[in-house]
Design a protein around this motif. Sequence first.
Motif, PDB file in Angstrom:
ATOM      1  N   ARG A 188      -0.865  15.466  14.563  1.00  0.00           N
ATOM      2  CA  ARG A 188      -0.045  14.315  14.440  1.00  0.00           C
ATOM      3  C   ARG A 188       1.560  14.315  14.566  1.00  0.00           C
ATOM      4  O   ARG A 188       2.128  13.494  15.043  1.00  0.00           O
ATOM      5  CB  ARG A 188      -0.182  13.888  12.456  1.00  0.00           C
ATOM      6  N   GLN A 189       1.988  15.678  14.415  1.00  0.00           N
ATOM      7  CA  GLN A 189       3.277  15.816  14.762  1.00  0.00           C
ATOM      8  C   GLN A 189       3.475  15.441  16.296  1.00  0.00           C
ATOM      9  O   GLN A 189       4.572  15.041  16.675  1.00  0.00           O
ATOM     10  CB  GLN A 189       3.653  17.299  14.653  1.00  0.00           C
ATOM     11  N   MET A 190       2.489  16.159  17.110  1.00  0.00           N
ATOM     12  CA  MET A 190       2.728  15.942  18.606  1.00  0.00           C
ATOM     13  C   MET A 190       2.548  14.505  18.978  1.00  0.00           C
ATOM     14  O   MET A 190       3.383  14.053  19.755  1.00  0.00           O
ATOM     15  CB  MET A 190       1.657  16.880  19.285  1.00  0.00           C
ATOM     16  N   SER A 233      -0.169   2.552  20.266  1.00  0.00           N
ATOM     17  CA  SER A 233       0.653   3.436  21.139  1.00  0.00           C
ATOM     18  C   SER A 233      -0.309   4.678  21.629  1.00  0.00           C
ATOM     19  O   SER A 233       0.065   5.446  22.852  1.00  0.00           O
ATOM     20  CB  SER A 233       1.861   4.036  20.404  1.00  0.00           C
ATOM     21  N   VAL A 234      -1.206   4.958  21.017  1.00  0.00           N
ATOM     22  CA  VAL A 234      -2.230   6.275  21.170  1.00  0.00           C
ATOM     23  C   VAL A 234      -3.583   5.825  21.662  1.00  0.00           C
ATOM     24  O   VAL A 234      -4.172   5.198  20.914  1.00  0.00           O
ATOM     25  CB  VAL A 234      -2.185   7.107  20.122  1.00  0.00           C
ATOM     26  N   SER A 235      -4.161   6.143  22.655  1.00  0.00           N
ATOM     27  CA  SER A 235      -5.451   5.831  23.213  1.00  0.00           C
ATOM     28  C   SER A 235      -6.346   7.092  22.704  1.00  0.00           C
ATOM     29  O   SER A 235      -5.753   8.099  22.675  1.00  0.00           O
ATOM     30  CB  SER A 235      -5.538   5.503  24.619  1.00  0.00           C
ATOM     31  N   PHE A 292      10.839  17.336  24.345  1.00  0.00           N
ATOM     32  CA  PHE A 292      10.183  15.876  23.997  1.00  0.00           C
ATOM     33  C   PHE A 292      11.377  15.025  23.842  1.00  0.00           C
ATOM     34  O   PHE A 292      11.441  13.723  24.326  1.00  0.00           O
ATOM     35  CB  PHE A 292       9.514  15.836  22.784  1.00  0.00           C
ATOM     36  N   SER A 293      12.650  15.249  23.417  1.00  0.00           N
ATOM     37  CA  SER A 293      13.683  14.284  23.289  1.00  0.00           C
ATOM     38  C   SER A 293      14.613  13.941  24.442  1.00  0.00           C
ATOM     39  O   SER A 293      15.134  13.024  24.248  1.00  0.00           O
ATOM     40  CB  SER A 293      14.445  14.862  21.850  1.00  0.00           C
ATOM     41  N   THR A 294      14.478  14.763  25.461  1.00  0.00           N
ATOM     42  CA  THR A 294      15.242  14.923  26.439  1.00  0.00           C
ATOM     43  C   THR A 294      14.609  14.963  27.815  1.00  0.00           C
ATOM     44  O   THR A 294      15.186  14.437  28.863  1.00  0.00           O
ATOM     45  CB  THR A 294      16.486  16.133  26.595  1.00  0.00           C
ATOM     46  N   ALA A 316       5.678  11.936  21.116  1.00  0.00           N
ATOM     47  CA  ALA A 316       5.503  11.104  21.992  1.00  0.00           C
ATOM     48  C   ALA A 316       5.862   9.537  21.618  1.00  0.00           C
ATOM     49  O   ALA A 316       6.571   8.790  22.331  1.00  0.00           O
ATOM     50  CB  ALA A 316       4.071  11.190  22.581  1.00  0.00           C
ATOM     51  N   VAL A 317       5.275   9.128  20.569  1.00  0.00           N
ATOM     52  CA  VAL A 317       5.406   7.814  20.112  1.00  0.00           C
ATOM     53  C   VAL A 317       6.666   7.527  19.901  1.00  0.00           C
ATOM     54  O   VAL A 317       7.446   6.420  20.132  1.00  0.00           O
ATOM     55  CB  VAL A 317       4.414   7.213  18.774  1.00  0.00           C
ATOM     56  N   ASN A 318       7.565   8.305  19.141  1.00  0.00           N
ATOM     57  CA  ASN A 318       8.990   8.068  18.911  1.00  0.00           C
ATOM     58  C   ASN A 318       9.943   8.163  20.176  1.00  0.00           C
ATOM     59  O   ASN A 318      10.880   7.374  20.165  1.00  0.00           O
ATOM     60  CB  ASN A 318       9.544   9.336  18.140  1.00  0.00           C
TER      61      ASN A 318
END
Length: 199
Positions: A126-128, A172-174, A102-104, A132-134
Motif C-alpha cells: 500500500r505504501q509503494m 489509478s492502479v491496475s 519517488f518524489s523527484t 506512485a498515486v501521490n
Amino acid sequence: MSNPFARARYALSAHNFRQLPPDAGAEVAFAGRSNAGKSSALNALTQQNALARVSKTPGRTQQLVFFEVAPLKHLVDLPGYGYAKVPQDLQAHWQQFLDGYFSTREALQGLVVIMDIRHPLKDYDRQMLGYAVNRGIPAHAVLTKADKLGRGAGGNTLQAVRMELSRIWGDSVSVQTFSAESKQGVDELRAVAARWLGL
C-alpha cells in the motif's frame, strides 16, 4: 511478437542519490516485499533466467538496480524488504532514499508492485502504491504465484484486490494475476511496461 525486454542487461546499482544515473529517458520501477516473486517476474519479463538474482534469502536487493532495455530506457529493481533483517539506520536510509526517488525522479514513468497472490496488499504494498498515486504516476499491481491457487480462488482474489484498490485510489492502479512458473500474465505485464517505457 518479439520481446522488447529480451535485450535487457544490468547497467548499475545505486545505494544513494549520487550513484543514480542521469534523470533522463524513461524508467519503470519494480517493488515487492521480500519473497513476493519480484526477481522471478523480472526474469520472466525479460526471458532471462539470471537477470535479477532469485534469492532464497529474503531482502537481498539492497540497492536500486538499473537494467537497460534500450538507450535511456530502464527497468529499476527496488530493494525488497518486509522481513529483511536490516538494521534500523539502514531502513531509515532506504526510506529517505525511496521517498526522494519517488518524489523527484522525472524519468519514472510507472511502478509495478509485485505481491504474492496469497498475501496481497500488505502495508508495504500500500505504501509503494501510495507513492506512485501521490506523484500521479501509473501503478500496476501484479499478483504473483497465481499457479499456487486454483483458477476460482485466483479469480476471487483478483476481484477482491481490484475492489480494494478501486475503493482507495479509484482507477489509478491496475491489477493482474501472474505466474513465472506457468507464464500466466507475462504478456500482459510486458505490454504494460512497454507502454510506459514507450517501446
